[in-house]
Design a protein around this motif. Structure first.
Motif, PDB file in Angstrom:
ATOM      1  N   ASP A 210       3.720   8.270  -2.742  1.00  0.00           N
ATOM      2  CA  ASP A 210       3.133   6.939  -2.844  1.00  0.00           C
ATOM      3  C   ASP A 210       2.391   6.629  -1.557  1.00  0.00           C
ATOM      4  O   ASP A 210       2.697   7.189  -0.494  1.00  0.00           O
ATOM      5  N   VAL A 211       1.427   5.721  -1.637  1.00  0.00           N
ATOM      6  CA  VAL A 211       0.613   5.381  -0.472  1.00  0.00           C
ATOM      7  C   VAL A 211       0.078   3.969  -0.630  1.00  0.00           C
ATOM      8  O   VAL A 211      -0.247   3.540  -1.737  1.00  0.00           O
ATOM      9  N   LYS A 212       0.032   3.216   0.478  1.00  0.00           N
ATOM     10  CA  LYS A 212      -0.460   1.839   0.455  1.00  0.00           C
ATOM     11  C   LYS A 212      -1.186   1.534   1.774  1.00  0.00           C
ATOM     12  O   LYS A 212      -0.852   2.068   2.823  1.00  0.00           O
ATOM     13  N   PHE A 213      -2.174   0.627   1.708  1.00  0.00           N
ATOM     14  CA  PHE A 213      -2.774   0.089   2.927  1.00  0.00           C
ATOM     15  C   PHE A 213      -1.786  -0.846   3.614  1.00  0.00           C
ATOM     16  O   PHE A 213      -0.963  -1.492   2.964  1.00  0.00           O
ATOM     17  N   LEU A 214      -1.897  -0.948   4.949  1.00  0.00           N
ATOM     18  CA  LEU A 214      -0.963  -1.760   5.723  1.00  0.00           C
ATOM     19  C   LEU A 214      -1.649  -2.236   6.993  1.00  0.00           C
ATOM     20  O   LEU A 214      -2.561  -1.582   7.493  1.00  0.00           O
ATOM     21  N   GLY A 215      -1.198  -3.380   7.504  1.00  0.00           N
ATOM     22  CA  GLY A 215      -1.615  -3.849   8.814  1.00  0.00           C
ATOM     23  C   GLY A 215      -2.816  -4.767   8.782  1.00  0.00           C
ATOM     24  O   GLY A 215      -3.469  -4.953   7.751  1.00  0.00           O
ATOM     25  N   PRO A 216      -3.131  -5.370   9.935  1.00  0.00           N
ATOM     26  CA  PRO A 216      -4.295  -6.255  10.028  1.00  0.00           C
ATOM     27  C   PRO A 216      -5.569  -5.509   9.662  1.00  0.00           C
ATOM     28  O   PRO A 216      -5.821  -4.406  10.140  1.00  0.00           O
ATOM     29  N   SER A 217      -6.375  -6.102   8.779  1.00  0.00           N
ATOM     30  CA  SER A 217      -7.633  -5.488   8.326  1.00  0.00           C
ATOM     31  C   SER A 217      -7.418  -4.105   7.735  1.00  0.00           C
ATOM     32  O   SER A 217      -8.292  -3.247   7.808  1.00  0.00           O
ATOM     33  N   ASP A 218      -6.224  -3.888   7.150  1.00  0.00           N
ATOM     34  CA  ASP A 218      -5.908  -2.598   6.521  1.00  0.00           C
ATOM     35  C   ASP A 218      -6.156  -1.440   7.489  1.00  0.00           C
ATOM     36  O   ASP A 218      -6.771  -0.424   7.150  1.00  0.00           O
ATOM     37  N   SER A 219      -5.649  -1.587   8.712  1.00  0.00           N
ATOM     38  CA  SER A 219      -5.882  -0.605   9.766  1.00  0.00           C
ATOM     39  C   SER A 219      -5.007   0.625   9.633  1.00  0.00           C
ATOM     40  O   SER A 219      -5.264   1.642  10.281  1.00  0.00           O
ATOM     41  N   HIS A 220      -3.951   0.555   8.824  1.00  0.00           N
ATOM     42  CA  HIS A 220      -3.005   1.654   8.676  1.00  0.00           C
ATOM     43  C   HIS A 220      -2.809   1.966   7.192  1.00  0.00           C
ATOM     44  O   HIS A 220      -3.154   1.165   6.313  1.00  0.00           O
ATOM     45  N   ILE A 221      -2.226   3.113   6.931  1.00  0.00           N
ATOM     46  CA  ILE A 221      -1.685   3.396   5.609  1.00  0.00           C
ATOM     47  C   ILE A 221      -0.234   3.825   5.770  1.00  0.00           C
ATOM     48  O   ILE A 221       0.131   4.459   6.761  1.00  0.00           O
ATOM     49  N   VAL A 222       0.581   3.432   4.811  1.00  0.00           N
ATOM     50  CA  VAL A 222       1.986   3.833   4.804  1.00  0.00           C
ATOM     51  C   VAL A 222       2.156   4.823   3.659  1.00  0.00           C
ATOM     52  O   VAL A 222       1.663   4.601   2.552  1.00  0.00           O
ATOM     53  N   VAL A 223       2.846   5.935   3.933  1.00  0.00           N
ATOM     54  CA  VAL A 223       2.894   7.063   3.008  1.00  0.00           C
ATOM     55  C   VAL A 223       4.339   7.486   2.776  1.00  0.00           C
ATOM     56  O   VAL A 223       5.104   7.671   3.725  1.00  0.00           O
ATOM     57  N   ALA A 224       4.706   7.637   1.514  1.00  0.00           N
ATOM     58  CA  ALA A 224       6.000   8.215   1.143  1.00  0.00           C
ATOM     59  C   ALA A 224       5.768   9.661   0.731  1.00  0.00           C
ATOM     60  O   ALA A 224       5.030   9.928  -0.216  1.00  0.00           O
ATOM     61  N   THR A 225       6.374  10.579   1.470  1.00  0.00           N
ATOM     62  CA  THR A 225       6.237  11.986   1.142  1.00  0.00           C
ATOM     63  C   THR A 225       7.541  12.465   0.517  1.00  0.00           C
ATOM     64  O   THR A 225       8.468  11.700   0.319  1.00  0.00           O
ATOM     65  N   ASN A 226       7.612  13.707   0.221  1.00  0.00           N
ATOM     66  CA  ASN A 226       8.807  14.274  -0.396  1.00  0.00           C
ATOM     67  C   ASN A 226       9.892  14.426   0.668  1.00  0.00           C
ATOM     68  O   ASN A 226      10.345  15.516   0.981  1.00  0.00           O
ATOM     69  N   SER A 227      10.310  13.267   1.223  1.00  0.00           N
ATOM     70  CA  SER A 227      11.180  13.259   2.391  1.00  0.00           C
ATOM     71  C   SER A 227      11.854  11.900   2.501  1.00  0.00           C
ATOM     72  O   SER A 227      11.343  10.907   1.993  1.00  0.00           O
ATOM     73  N   PRO A 228      12.998  11.808   3.186  1.00  0.00           N
ATOM     74  CA  PRO A 228      13.609  10.499   3.431  1.00  0.00           C
ATOM     75  C   PRO A 228      12.828   9.662   4.447  1.00  0.00           C
ATOM     76  O   PRO A 228      13.074   8.469   4.569  1.00  0.00           O
ATOM     77  N   GLN A 229      11.907  10.290   5.179  1.00  0.00           N
ATOM     78  CA  GLN A 229      11.154   9.561   6.188  1.00  0.00           C
ATOM     79  C   GLN A 229       9.873   8.971   5.602  1.00  0.00           C
ATOM     80  O   GLN A 229       9.290   9.527   4.669  1.00  0.00           O
ATOM     81  N   ILE A 230       9.447   7.856   6.168  1.00  0.00           N
ATOM     82  CA  ILE A 230       8.192   7.217   5.796  1.00  0.00           C
ATOM     83  C   ILE A 230       7.219   7.416   6.942  1.00  0.00           C
ATOM     84  O   ILE A 230       7.594   7.323   8.112  1.00  0.00           O
TER      85      ILE A 230
END
Length: 627
Positions: free
Chosen positions: A346-366
């Motif tokens: 999964d993946v989503k935009f994040l942060g002020p002005s969509d400056s980041h993306i947050v990503v869920a990989t096949n892992s417990p870590q984000i």
């Protein structure tokens, strides 16, 4: 007043890719600290540290795998070894191969090292031999025999007036070779497992060795005997000598004592005093889901570590292919790169002005990527694979869910960009997602006010409690979506239905029927009273395989879909029977798709993740209240 006309989009271009760039082996950084060199498959990538962009890719002409590489201390010469027993010399800044020669080894080269003058190159082979090459005059100067098994470590003594080479192989012994006579001077025996690294004192009379036997040995090179055995209680992959510079970690004003840093199976850095065997500093572990003292082989372990004395930084490489840079004054994190992401879920935009993306990989870590620099934050908290993500409207908070049956709320500090977990909730009986659940139930969570407050210090972890729980479907729930005014919730399930709920009390308001397969994605239009199926109005057909994600673009007047066939398709409501455009983005599935919330020129930007809800119907909500 007439509403402004909506301009349909018909074309999209890739603005940035975040791709794997490192998969195995050691890494090296140029002397000025601007570039990082690492192996990815059969390629050697040169990464610009400031931007995270790959500036150069070096590849063997015959597509043969690069087994190892070494960059000379003066940054002028790069040498690679291949499985085909060839050595190649490169101008790494331009990618030009300047020389190719046979390694003479009868098996692949497993280790390489330059001397301090960047003149001599040593190669250790899987054939138990060591060759030394004069790279300026271009001939082999020594052929050293007598090692046992694979020679996995070669290193010149830093004082080249001594003309000594150190090596280690499968018998766990350290050999000192006299390059004047080409003979082994002596064997240093104290380790009972593989010797992984060596470092030398400034005067060259003391050496420290590390091993997977959980000890470091301090050697007297004058008498060729061990001075002290330091139990470090972890399998060590790298030992580094702390420079004699004041105010570095654990050194304060003392520049006389011999201090060294270890990196290994605990996944953290530790500073030791060679004279007393005392641990002076232990880096706090970021792995909240596991204890740092876990057995070696843990996925968080450090596989490599190197010192950047000019930048006063230390760089670590993890078993998860992350490259992390720390300040040598306090071992605080400065920068982080994710070399390999595995399968993205999964993946989503994040942060002020969509400056980041947050990503869920096949892992417990984000993973949270800063788009401008590719700097990556790795977020620890979940103990099993993260399944889904959802970002709150203001873009500074997001929710994650995992197979560990919990949901977590994360908040980004607007000033620093750092992300921390601020709340956690449980109660599901199986793997759960903030936007997808697998235990057939819906839960409504109320966030405490303290979770949404932005503070500079690390926030306290709050506990979440579900205010309403409702069995929503007869089979797994694949997707949930909240309407723009927060009054309605839509859910899609493997039971081939989508359902509409009141967000206040999770009372059922309608069932959407008509799908022939499980519903994998539901989305509300941002401007219109449209969602997937209450009263069927139109069907979008065109993917040759199941559709995995759908998002509204162009102010809700168009749809973008991604599918099991690796395609992205752009649709308009005026012509649902054929897509306006399509793009082949991968040979694998495209599991996720997300558009940002910016206005103006960047409206409609989206991100996709690679790796099924056929978009069969889009329906108007009829007499329901406006969304």
């Amino acid at each position: 007043m007439a509403a402004p006309a909506v301009q349909f989009k018909t074309n999209y271009a890739v603005e940035k890719r975040i791709e794997p760039f490192y998969k195995r082996g050691k890494v090296q950084i140029s002397k000025d600290g601007t570039h990082l060199l690492c192996i990815c498959g059969n390629k050697l990538n040169v990464l610009e540290i400031a931007t995270g962009a790959i500036s150069r890719t070096i590849e063997q002409d015959d597509q043969d795998d690069i087994m190892s590489f070494i960059l000379s201390p003066d940054d002028e010469i790069l040498v690679t070894s291949s499985r085909a027993l060839l050595l190649k010399q490169w101008q790494w800044q331009t990618g030009e191969c300047t020389r190719t020669w046979k390694a003479i080894h009868t098996a692949p080269v497993s280790s390489m090292a330059f001397d301090s003058t960047s003149t001599l190159l040593a190669t250790g082979g899987c054939d138990s031999t060591i060759k030394i090459w004069d790279v300026l005059k271009q001939y082999c100067t020594h052929n050293l025999k007598g090692s046992s098994g694979v020679v996995h470590l070669v290193q010149f003594h830093p004082d080249m007036s001594r003309l000594q080479l150190f090596s280690s192989s499968m018998d766990y012994k350290i050999r000192i070779w006299d390059l004047k006579s080409s003979k082994c001077l002596c064997l240093l025996e104290n380790h009972y497992s593989a010797v992984t690294s060596l470092c030398f004192s400034p005067d060259g009379d003391t050496m420290i060795s590390s091993g997977r036997d959980k000890i470091c040995t301090v050697w007297d090179l004058v008498t060729k005997t061990p001075k002290r055995t330091v139990p470090v209680y972890e399998s060590v992959e790298e030992v580094l000598l702390l420079p004699n510079t004041p105010n570095l970690i654990s050194r304060d004003q003392d520049t006389e004592s011999l201090l060294f840093i270890t990196a290994g199976s605990k996944g953290i850095l530790q500073v030791w005093d060679a004279a007393t065997s005392r641990c002076l500093y232990t880096q706090p572990s970021p792995h909240t889901s596991k204890k740092s003292s876990e057995v070696e082989g843990d996925e968080h372990s450090l596989t490599h570590c190197l010192l950047l004395p000019n930048q006063q930084e230390v760089v670590t490489v993890t078993a998860e292919h992350s490259i992390i840079m720390y300040d040598l004054h306090n071992l605080q994190l400065k920068k982080q790169f994710a070399g390999y992401n595995d399968e993205v879920l999964d993946v989503k935009f994040l942060g002020p002005s969509d400056s980041h993306i947050v990503v869920a990989t096949n892992s417990p870590q984000i993973k949270v990527f800063e788009l401008e620099t590719s700097n990556c934050q790795i977020l620890y908290g979940h103990s099993e694979t993260v399944l889904a993500l959802d970002v709150f409207k203001k873009g500074l908070m997001f929710a994650s869910s995992a197979k560990d049956r919990t949901v977590r709320i994360w908040r980004m500090n607007k000033s620093t960009g750092r992300v921390h977990c601020v709340a956690m909730g449980g109660g599901h009986t199986n793997g759960v997602g903030a936007i997808a659940c697998s235990d057939f139930t819906l839960k409504r969570w109320t966030l405490p006010e303290t979770v949404t407050e932005s503070k500079d210090q690390t926030p306290e972890l709050e506990s979440l409690y579900a205010s309403v729980t409702e069995k929503g479907h007869e089979k797994d729930i694949n997707s949930v979506a909240v309407s723009p005014n927060d009054k309605l919730i839509a859910s899609g399930s493997q039971d081939k239905t989508a359902r509409l709920w009141s967000s206040a009390d999770l009372s059922l308001m309608g069932v959407f029927r008509g799908h022939k397969r499980g519903v994998w994605c539901v989305q509300f239009s941002p401007v219109d009273q449209v969602v997937a199926t209450l009263h069927l109005q139109m069907t979008f057909e065109g993917h040759d395989a199941s559709v995995l994600k759908v998002v509204f673009v162009s102010r809700g007047t168009q749809l973008m879909t991604s599918g099991y066939d690796g395609l992205l398709k752009l649709w308009t409501f005026k012509k649902p029977t054929s897509a306006l455009r399509h793009w082949t983005v991968t040979e694998d599935k495209v599991w996720g798709l997300h558009r940002n919330g910016l206005t103006g020129q960047r409206r409609g930007d989206w991100i996709s993740r690679f790796q099924h809800c056929p978009v069969e119907a889009c329906c108007r909500l009829g007499d329901r209240p406006p969304l």
